[in-house]
Scaffold this motif. Structure first.
Motif, PDB file in Angstrom:
ATOM      1  N   VAL A   1       1.085  -0.898   0.084  1.00  0.00           N
ATOM      2  CA  VAL A   1      -0.455   0.130   0.159  1.00  0.00           C
ATOM      3  C   VAL A   1       1.085   1.433  -0.425  1.00  0.00           C
ATOM      4  O   VAL A   1       2.217   1.393   1.116  1.00  0.00           O
ATOM      5  N   THR A   2       0.353   2.510  -0.318  1.00  0.00           N
ATOM      6  CA  THR A   2       1.758   3.500  -0.550  1.00  0.00           C
ATOM      7  C   THR A   2       0.411   4.622  -0.710  1.00  0.00           C
ATOM      8  O   THR A   2      -1.156   4.133  -1.060  1.00  0.00           O
ATOM      9  N   VAL A   3       1.050   5.531  -1.045  1.00  0.00           N
ATOM     10  CA  VAL A   3      -0.156   7.261   0.030  1.00  0.00           C
ATOM     11  C   VAL A   3       0.268   7.692  -1.782  1.00  0.00           C
ATOM     12  O   VAL A   3       1.896   8.207  -2.291  1.00  0.00           O
ATOM     13  N   ASN A   4      -0.756   8.303  -2.567  1.00  0.00           N
ATOM     14  CA  ASN A   4       0.043   9.212  -3.965  1.00  0.00           C
ATOM     15  C   ASN A   4      -0.739  10.402  -4.167  1.00  0.00           C
ATOM     16  O   ASN A   4      -2.232  10.024  -4.034  1.00  0.00           O
ATOM     17  N   PRO A   5      -0.338  11.905  -4.510  1.00  0.00           N
ATOM     18  CA  PRO A   5       1.163  11.355  -4.093  1.00  0.00           C
ATOM     19  C   PRO A   5       1.749  11.325  -3.054  1.00  0.00           C
ATOM     20  O   PRO A   5       1.884  11.210  -1.767  1.00  0.00           O
ATOM     21  N   LYS A   6       3.374  12.043  -3.297  1.00  0.00           N
ATOM     22  CA  LYS A   6       4.278  10.769  -1.586  1.00  0.00           C
ATOM     23  C   LYS A   6       4.731  12.091  -1.251  1.00  0.00           C
ATOM     24  O   LYS A   6       5.901  12.249  -0.265  1.00  0.00           O
ATOM     25  N   GLU A   7       4.126  13.046  -2.112  1.00  0.00           N
ATOM     26  CA  GLU A   7       4.800  14.833  -1.603  1.00  0.00           C
ATOM     27  C   GLU A   7       4.014  15.869  -1.066  1.00  0.00           C
ATOM     28  O   GLU A   7       3.213  15.565  -2.414  1.00  0.00           O
ATOM     29  N   ALA A   8       3.865  16.898  -0.231  1.00  0.00           N
ATOM     30  CA  ALA A   8       2.634  17.534   0.351  1.00  0.00           C
ATOM     31  C   ALA A   8       3.513  19.112   0.772  1.00  0.00           C
ATOM     32  O   ALA A   8       5.032  18.198   0.969  1.00  0.00           O
ATOM     33  N   THR A   9       2.904  19.906   0.946  1.00  0.00           N
ATOM     34  CA  THR A   9       3.536  20.995   1.264  1.00  0.00           C
ATOM     35  C   THR A   9       3.072  21.326   2.979  1.00  0.00           C
ATOM     36  O   THR A   9       1.741  21.393   3.380  1.00  0.00           O
ATOM     37  N   GLN A  10       3.868  21.503   3.546  1.00  0.00           N
ATOM     38  CA  GLN A  10       3.036  21.718   5.453  1.00  0.00           C
ATOM     39  C   GLN A  10       2.469  23.217   5.038  1.00  0.00           C
ATOM     40  O   GLN A  10       2.761  24.400   4.634  1.00  0.00           O
ATOM     41  N   GLY A  11       1.444  23.373   6.181  1.00  0.00           N
ATOM     42  CA  GLY A  11       0.530  24.023   6.105  1.00  0.00           C
ATOM     43  C   GLY A  11      -0.063  23.979   5.223  1.00  0.00           C
ATOM     44  O   GLY A  11      -0.985  24.797   5.131  1.00  0.00           O
ATOM     45  N   GLY A  12      -0.335  23.746   3.875  1.00  0.00           N
ATOM     46  CA  GLY A  12      -1.011  23.397   2.988  1.00  0.00           C
ATOM     47  C   GLY A  12      -2.164  22.587   3.326  1.00  0.00           C
ATOM     48  O   GLY A  12      -2.549  21.698   3.952  1.00  0.00           O
TER      49      GLY A  12
ATOM     50  N   SER B   1       7.640  14.094   8.072  1.00  0.00           N
ATOM     51  CA  SER B   1       6.929  13.034   6.701  1.00  0.00           C
ATOM     52  C   SER B   1       5.380  12.812   8.013  1.00  0.00           C
ATOM     53  O   SER B   1       5.620  13.015   9.179  1.00  0.00           O
ATOM     54  N   MET B   2       4.717  12.335   7.289  1.00  0.00           N
ATOM     55  CA  MET B   2       3.837  11.509   7.965  1.00  0.00           C
ATOM     56  C   MET B   2       3.851  10.066   7.388  1.00  0.00           C
ATOM     57  O   MET B   2       3.487   9.476   6.291  1.00  0.00           O
ATOM     58  N   VAL B   3       3.543   8.969   8.882  1.00  0.00           N
ATOM     59  CA  VAL B   3       4.077   7.723   8.431  1.00  0.00           C
ATOM     60  C   VAL B   3       2.613   7.278   8.613  1.00  0.00           C
ATOM     61  O   VAL B   3       1.840   7.167  10.372  1.00  0.00           O
ATOM     62  N   PHE B   4       1.250   6.200   7.801  1.00  0.00           N
ATOM     63  CA  PHE B   4       0.433   5.661   8.212  1.00  0.00           C
ATOM     64  C   PHE B   4       0.498   4.480   8.099  1.00  0.00           C
ATOM     65  O   PHE B   4       0.983   3.513   7.399  1.00  0.00           O
ATOM     66  N   LYS B   5       0.091   3.965   8.983  1.00  0.00           N
ATOM     67  CA  LYS B   5       0.312   2.338   9.243  1.00  0.00           C
ATOM     68  C   LYS B   5      -1.851   2.182   8.415  1.00  0.00           C
ATOM     69  O   LYS B   5      -2.464   2.759   8.810  1.00  0.00           O
ATOM     70  N   VAL B   6      -0.969   1.213   7.681  1.00  0.00           N
ATOM     71  CA  VAL B   6      -2.413   0.090   6.974  1.00  0.00           C
ATOM     72  C   VAL B   6      -2.622  -1.135   7.525  1.00  0.00           C
ATOM     73  O   VAL B   6      -1.589  -1.988   7.334  1.00  0.00           O
ATOM     74  N   LEU B   7      -3.612  -2.011   7.391  1.00  0.00           N
ATOM     75  CA  LEU B   7      -3.997  -2.958   7.690  1.00  0.00           C
ATOM     76  C   LEU B   7      -4.543  -3.117   6.464  1.00  0.00           C
ATOM     77  O   LEU B   7      -5.970  -2.604   6.503  1.00  0.00           O
ATOM     78  N   GLN B   8      -4.532  -4.373   5.239  1.00  0.00           N
ATOM     79  CA  GLN B   8      -5.286  -4.432   5.490  1.00  0.00           C
ATOM     80  C   GLN B   8      -5.932  -6.032   5.206  1.00  0.00           C
ATOM     81  O   GLN B   8      -5.792  -7.180   4.983  1.00  0.00           O
ATOM     82  N   THR B   9      -7.509  -5.825   4.818  1.00  0.00           N
ATOM     83  CA  THR B   9      -7.683  -7.196   5.064  1.00  0.00           C
ATOM     84  C   THR B   9      -8.748  -7.811   4.738  1.00  0.00           C
ATOM     85  O   THR B   9      -9.042  -7.327   2.955  1.00  0.00           O
ATOM     86  N   TYR B  10      -8.663  -9.430   3.921  1.00  0.00           N
ATOM     87  CA  TYR B  10      -8.773 -10.340   2.482  1.00  0.00           C
ATOM     88  C   TYR B  10     -10.107 -10.957   3.902  1.00  0.00           C
ATOM     89  O   TYR B  10     -10.645 -11.017   4.205  1.00  0.00           O
ATOM     90  N   SER B  11     -10.444 -11.442   1.828  1.00  0.00           N
ATOM     91  CA  SER B  11     -12.276 -12.077   1.835  1.00  0.00           C
ATOM     92  C   SER B  11     -11.573 -13.920   2.663  1.00  0.00           C
ATOM     93  O   SER B  11     -12.425 -14.379   3.467  1.00  0.00           O
ATOM     94  N   ASP B  12     -10.514 -13.826   2.525  1.00  0.00           N
ATOM     95  CA  ASP B  12     -10.689 -15.764   3.444  1.00  0.00           C
ATOM     96  C   ASP B  12      -9.654 -14.984   5.243  1.00  0.00           C
ATOM     97  O   ASP B  12      -9.339 -16.058   5.973  1.00  0.00           O
TER      98      ASP B  12
ATOM     99  N   LEU C   1       4.253   9.845   3.787  1.00  0.00           N
ATOM    100  CA  LEU C   1       3.735  11.577   3.151  1.00  0.00           C
ATOM    101  C   LEU C   1       4.885  11.795   3.110  1.00  0.00           C
ATOM    102  O   LEU C   1       4.592  12.357   4.414  1.00  0.00           O
ATOM    103  N   THR C   2       5.876  12.737   2.507  1.00  0.00           N
ATOM    104  CA  THR C   2       6.868  13.457   2.582  1.00  0.00           C
ATOM    105  C   THR C   2       6.728  15.102   2.523  1.00  0.00           C
ATOM    106  O   THR C   2       5.963  15.315   1.562  1.00  0.00           O
ATOM    107  N   LEU C   3       6.686  15.695   3.858  1.00  0.00           N
ATOM    108  CA  LEU C   3       5.992  16.925   3.628  1.00  0.00           C
ATOM    109  C   LEU C   3       7.286  18.564   3.695  1.00  0.00           C
ATOM    110  O   LEU C   3       7.889  17.738   4.504  1.00  0.00           O
ATOM    111  N   THR C   4       7.538  19.049   2.874  1.00  0.00           N
ATOM    112  CA  THR C   4       8.091  19.832   2.828  1.00  0.00           C
ATOM    113  C   THR C   4       7.641  21.408   2.524  1.00  0.00           C
ATOM    114  O   THR C   4       6.710  21.952   3.003  1.00  0.00           O
ATOM    115  N   ALA C   5       8.918  22.324   3.331  1.00  0.00           N
ATOM    116  CA  ALA C   5       8.252  23.641   4.081  1.00  0.00           C
ATOM    117  C   ALA C   5       7.901  24.187   2.507  1.00  0.00           C
ATOM    118  O   ALA C   5       8.459  24.414   1.532  1.00  0.00           O
TER     119      ALA C   5
END
Length: 245
Positions: A34-45, A143-154, A178-182
């Motif tokens: 699992v990834t977050v897209n885009p991978k960069e954003a601006t602080q405060g925005g 940066s912001m690190v998101f912990k993700v759980l992906q559950t399957y039908s089995d 998500l990398t945050l730039t000034a």
């Protein structure tokens, strides 16, 4: 000797094949995560990001996605975009000190987002799904690190929760980052450059030179006129008869 060489060559080939097979056997294809897209954003925005979820199972579908927002980087405003066939729910937690959003203090922030598939809407083998989120103002962190759980039908669960380590290889179950730039510094009043400051002096020089040239030309014309008049007077004097005494 020829038979010995052939035997040695065959043995070397078999040894190389065995070694290659062993290496390739241990080095399987890298698994998608699992990834977050885009991978960069601006602080405060504000940013619109999407959690991209590939299905890794050959037989089961992804039926639930849980995204945990980092506790050390709370966000005051979080909203989700509808995903056809999926329901969404959010959980909140208290934040202290409060977060300021548009001049108002916010004492609660979204801590978790859960998407659940309905009917046959799960992410099937060989497919992926994106789950868009709008959030902001983004915190003043790198940066912001998101912990993700992906559950399957089995019933199997893929836990994408390992944060990255600077200078180390990617962990086995990497969490989306998500990398945050000034933000860019606000533009101030323009400071005149050296060339711009010197420009008026250059103009003054040009005006002075033009005036001097104009006066020189005027003087030259006046001088020529005087010569012409003087020549005419001299010629006239020579033509007139001399008076007898």
């Amino acid at each position: 000797m020829t038979r010995i060489r052939r035997t040695a060559t065959a043995a070397a080939a078999l040894a190389f094949t065995a070694a290659a097979t062993a290496v390739l056997g241990f080095a399987g294809p890298a698994s998608a995560h699992v990834t977050v897209n885009p991978k960069e954003a601006t602080q405060g925005g504000y940013a619109r990001v999407a959690f991209r979820v590939p299905n890794e199972s050959d037989t089961a579908s992804t039926t639930k996605l849980e995204v945990v927002l980092p506790e050390n980087a709370p966000v005051g405003s979080v909203s989700t975009m509808p995903v056809p066939g999926w329901t969404v729910a959010t959980e909140k937690r208290k934040v202290d000190p409060p977060i300021e959003v548009h001049g108002s203090p916010i004492t609660e922030a979204v801590s978790k987002i859960t998407w659940t598939a309905t009917g046959d809407a799960g992410v099937k083998p060989g497919q992926f799904q994106e789950f868009p989120v709008s959030m902001g103002p983004l915190p003043q962190v790198d940066s912001m690190v998101f912990k993700v759980l992906q559950t399957y039908s089995d019933g199997n669960i893929s836990r994408w929760i390992d944060p990255p380590t600077p200078g180390a290889e990617e962990p086995e179950s990497p969490a989306p980052v998500l990398t945050l730039t000034a933000a860019a510094a606000p533009g101030g009043s323009a400071t005149p450059s050296v060339t711009a400051a010197a420009a008026p002096d250059d103009d003054d020089d040009e005006d002075g030179n033009g005036l001097a040239v104009g006066l020189g030309v005027a003087g030259l014309v006046a001088g020529l006129a005087g010569l012409v008049l003087g020549g005419l007077a001299f010629t006239r004097t020579r033509r007139e008869p001399v008076a007898k005494s």
